[in-house]
Write a protein that holds these residues in place. Structure first.
Motif, PDB file in Angstrom:
ATOM      1  N   ASP A  69       9.758   2.658  -2.436  1.00 43.24           N
ATOM      2  CA  ASP A  69      10.235   3.865  -3.128  1.00 43.24           C
ATOM      3  C   ASP A  69      11.190   4.674  -2.242  1.00 43.24           C
ATOM      4  OD1 ASP A  69       8.603   4.978  -1.218  1.00 43.24           O
ATOM      5  OD2 ASP A  69       7.548   6.311  -2.613  1.00 43.24           O
ATOM      6  N   ASP A  70      11.684   4.060  -1.164  1.00 41.46           N
ATOM      7  CA  ASP A  70      12.643   4.681  -0.240  1.00 41.46           C
ATOM      8  C   ASP A  70      12.041   5.776   0.639  1.00 41.46           C
ATOM      9  OD1 ASP A  70      14.590   2.970  -1.065  1.00 41.46           O
ATOM     10  OD2 ASP A  70      15.695   4.434  -2.277  1.00 41.46           O
ATOM     11  N   SER A  71      10.726   5.901   0.648  1.00 43.49           N
ATOM     12  CA  SER A  71      10.140   6.765   1.674  1.00 43.49           C
ATOM     13  C   SER A  71       9.999   5.912   2.938  1.00 43.49           C
ATOM     14  CB  SER A  71       8.789   7.325   1.222  1.00 43.49           C
ATOM     15  OG  SER A  71       7.900   6.266   0.926  1.00 43.49           O
ATOM     16  N   ALA A  72       9.919   6.576   4.070  1.00 42.96           N
ATOM     17  CA  ALA A  72       9.885   5.818   5.323  1.00 42.96           C
ATOM     18  C   ALA A  72       8.582   6.055   6.065  1.00 42.96           C
ATOM     19  CB  ALA A  72      11.064   6.213   6.201  1.00 42.96           C
ATOM     20  N   VAL A  73       8.095   5.011   6.725  1.00 45.94           N
ATOM     21  CA  VAL A  73       6.977   5.162   7.649  1.00 45.94           C
ATOM     22  C   VAL A  73       7.546   4.946   9.052  1.00 45.94           C
ATOM     23  CG1 VAL A  73       5.199   4.508   5.992  1.00 45.94           C
ATOM     24  CG2 VAL A  73       6.348   2.718   7.318  1.00 45.94           C
ATOM     25  N   THR A  74       6.661   4.778  10.014  1.00 46.25           N
ATOM     26  CA  THR A  74       7.181   4.517  11.347  1.00 46.25           C
ATOM     27  C   THR A  74       6.304   3.460  12.023  1.00 46.25           C
ATOM     28  OG1 THR A  74       7.965   5.541  13.379  1.00 46.25           O
ATOM     29  CG2 THR A  74       5.922   6.413  12.481  1.00 46.25           C
ATOM     30  N   SER A  75       6.837   2.807  13.033  1.00 49.45           N
ATOM     31  CA  SER A  75       6.036   1.798  13.736  1.00 49.45           C
ATOM     32  C   SER A  75       6.324   1.919  15.216  1.00 49.45           C
ATOM     33  CB  SER A  75       6.375   0.397  13.228  1.00 49.45           C
ATOM     34  OG  SER A  75       7.655   0.006  13.677  1.00 49.45           O
ATOM     35  N   ARG A  76       5.601   1.150  16.022  1.00 51.05           N
ATOM     36  CA  ARG A  76       5.700   1.337  17.473  1.00 51.05           C
ATOM     37  C   ARG A  76       7.142   1.190  17.985  1.00 51.05           C
ATOM     38  NH1 ARG A  76       1.861  -1.849  21.553  1.00 51.05           N
ATOM     39  NH2 ARG A  76       0.845  -2.201  19.570  1.00 51.05           N
ATOM     40  N   HIS A  77       7.842   0.154  17.490  1.00 43.37           N
ATOM     41  CA  HIS A  77       9.179  -0.106  18.023  1.00 43.37           C
ATOM     42  C   HIS A  77      10.296   0.396  17.110  1.00 43.37           C
ATOM     43  CE1 HIS A  77       7.558  -2.728  21.175  1.00 43.37           C
ATOM     44  NE2 HIS A  77       6.698  -3.101  20.249  1.00 43.37           N
ATOM     45  N   ILE A  78      10.002   0.539  15.828  1.00 46.15           N
ATOM     46  CA  ILE A  78      11.071   0.840  14.882  1.00 46.15           C
ATOM     47  C   ILE A  78      10.671   2.036  14.023  1.00 46.15           C
ATOM     48  CG2 ILE A  78      12.426  -0.082  12.940  1.00 46.15           C
ATOM     49  CD1 ILE A  78      11.733  -2.904  14.104  1.00 46.15           C
ATOM     50  N   GLY A  79      11.649   2.912  13.796  1.00 47.07           N
ATOM     51  CA  GLY A  79      11.397   4.080  12.946  1.00 47.07           C
ATOM     52  C   GLY A  79      12.142   5.269  13.497  1.00 47.07           C
ATOM     53  N   GLY A  80      12.406   6.239  12.638  1.00 43.12           N
ATOM     54  CA  GLY A  80      13.094   7.438  13.095  1.00 43.12           C
ATOM     55  C   GLY A  80      14.603   7.308  12.943  1.00 43.12           C
ATOM     56  N   PRO A  81      15.299   8.397  13.265  1.00 43.15           N
ATOM     57  CA  PRO A  81      16.723   8.476  12.950  1.00 43.15           C
ATOM     58  C   PRO A  81      17.650   7.810  13.970  1.00 43.15           C
ATOM     59  CG  PRO A  81      15.978  10.535  13.907  1.00 43.15           C
ATOM     60  CD  PRO A  81      14.768   9.637  13.837  1.00 43.15           C
TER      61      PRO A  81
END
Ligand code: GLU
Ligand code: MG
Length: 466
Positions: A69-81
């Motif tokens: 649905d185009d919301s974002a989560v985050t993970s240890r190595h990948i995520g954020g702007p």
């Protein structure tokens, strides 16, 4: 001195661009498939193709933790702007899109800014596993089946609700194409539509094996010729987007989502595969079950053994578990059998005189799965079966839900499948940590997002996403 690879690609791309410009092609869609199984893209004008081939096109890695649905989560190595990657079009796959006049398409590999392969690129993962098989002298041939349901395009309210990613329920789907499964009625009613699908696929060089109306209302299926694993995944991306575009031309909407309405038969994305060595099909000519060779049997046994964990990759959305129920030919049981459509692993011996035709079909796959991840993970499981000399248990015939045979069910929910994936060192090692962690984060996110929703809301939320 040799020409650096990207400069050589740029020079090839300049020639391609001239050819495309002469055909009035203005935009090239560069696609890749994320961990939610969504095909994402960036486009370049034709004049920019050579630049894209040489330097790649910028794309944020954050999409590896995007949900459907185009919301974002985050993970240890990948995520954020932060950060950026380069998308490199695979020019060998560059295809003029028959149902999108003025457009061409190429799947992309993703690299870091310094040119090194991006560790979480799903397409490169499929290639790595293909190469791993090649190092053992083995070649895989694969083909995804495509099932989809055609409805009359939604009215404004429905489009708006689905288009902005909101999970507001739409009205009931209005199925196009009445008539029974495999019924000529449906093809007569949608004659021009089905012809246009065939025409577009042929114009794009996709070798269609067959097409037919499937079991559910408005449902069709097309199957395409076997190819190498990466190409097979590319083909399924192209086939789906082509069907989507042809449908739009006819005022129709195509969905590949696992289920359109709870309690009905859903859409599978079954994976057919065969294993070859030195030009010989290892599922034929041996003294194993139904003529399999030793490595052929061990490869399938490796897949069967790993299926509960693989399921988190092949049916990675909660909606998939509403599809994956017994007696719907979706492959809900962890067993194999010759021509058994209730077995998650159906063995297809093929016509006696056609040695190349023997293959296996993994049925517990749906279109929320990333086809590159599925292909790569299946190869990893199969090779492990060969290494560990796995053998197949007895084949199962009939529907275990009817015969009462003592056959294990595959996980019946996404959390259960995720637990099995977390327990699979084999798949974690094959995927590599950045991809594995991002994938898990996305799947956990999909579960968290939908866990309190009704089955109706879970499936209707996906109709316009897949
Ligand atoms: N539509 C079924 C599924 O959900 C499969 C039917 C068939 O065997 O083709 O996988
Ligand atoms: Mg089918």
């Amino acid at each position: 001195m040799d020409t650096p690879p990207h400069e050589a690609a740029a020079s090839a791309a300049r020639q391609e661009a001239a050819r495309l410009t002469a055909k009035d092609i203005h935009g090239i869609a560069l696609t890749w498939v994320d961990n939610a199984g969504i095909t994402r893209m960036k486009a370049v004008p034709t004049a920019r193709l050579a630049h894209a081939a040489q330097w790649g096109v910028g794309m944020s890695p954050v999409f590896d933790v995007y949900l459907s649905d185009d919301s974002a989560v985050t993970s240890r190595h990948i995520g954020g702007p932060d950060g950026d990657l380069r998308l490199f079009p695979d020019l060998d796959r560059l295809t003029v899109l028959a149902a999108q006049p003025g457009w061409a398409w190429a799947p992309a590999d993703r690299h870091e800014q310094d040119g090194t392969p991006y560790a979480a690129c799903q397409r490169l993962f499929a290639r790595r596993m293909t190469d791993r098989a090649a190092q053992a002298g083995l070649e895989l041939r694969m083909g995804y089946e495509t099932e989809w349901v055609v409805t009359h395009a939604a009215g404004r309210a429905g489009e708006q609700a689905a288009g902005n990613g909101s999970r507001t329920e739409e009205g009931a789907p209005r199925y196009a194409g009445p008539g029974p499964a495999y019924g000529m009625t449906r093809v007569v009613a949608l004659s021009d539509y089905v012809r246009d699908v065939l025409q577009a696929l042929a114009a794009q060089g996709i070798d269609v094996l067959q097409i037919h109306p499937e079991y559910s209302p408005g449902q069709f299926e097309v199957s395409t010729a076997a190819a190498g694993p990466v190409t097979a995944a590319d083909h399924t991306v192209l086939v789906r987007e082509t069907i989507r575009a042809v449908s739009a031309h006819h005022g129709l909407h195509a969905t590949f989502a696992p289920l359109v309405e709870p309690g009905t038969v859903g859409n599978g994305a079954h994976l057919h595969l065969s294993l070859w060595r030195d030009g010989a099909n290892l599922f034929r000519g041996g003294d194993g079950p139904f003529g399999m060779t030793g490595p052929g049997e061990a490869f399938l046994a490796g897949i069967l053994h790993e299926l509960p964990a693989l399921l988190a990759i092949t049916a990675p959305h909660p909606a998939g578990y509403l599809r994956l129920t017994p007696s719907r030919w979706a492959g809900a049981f962890q067993c194999w059998g010759p021509e058994n459509r209730e077995a998650a692993l159906r063995f297809i011996p093929g016509p006696a005189r056609d040695a190349g035709s023997a293959n296996a079909e993994i049925k517990c796959v749906d279109a929320t799965a990333n086809p590159y991840l599925t292909a790569g993970a299946v190869i990893a499981a199969g090779l492990n079966g060969i290494e560990r000399k796995h053998t197949l248990p007895d084949p199962v015939s009939g529907d275990p839900a009817v015969t009462g045979a003592d056959v294990p069910r595959l996980p019946t929910s996404l959390p259960e499948a995720l637990d099995r994936l977390r327990g699979s060192e084999l798949l974690r090692d094959a995927l590599g940590e950045p991809l594995y962690e991002a994938f898990l984060a996305v799947r956990e996110g999909e579960h968290a997002r939908t866990q309190h929703d009704s089955p109706e809301a879970v499936v209707s939320g996906l109709r316009h996403r897949y």
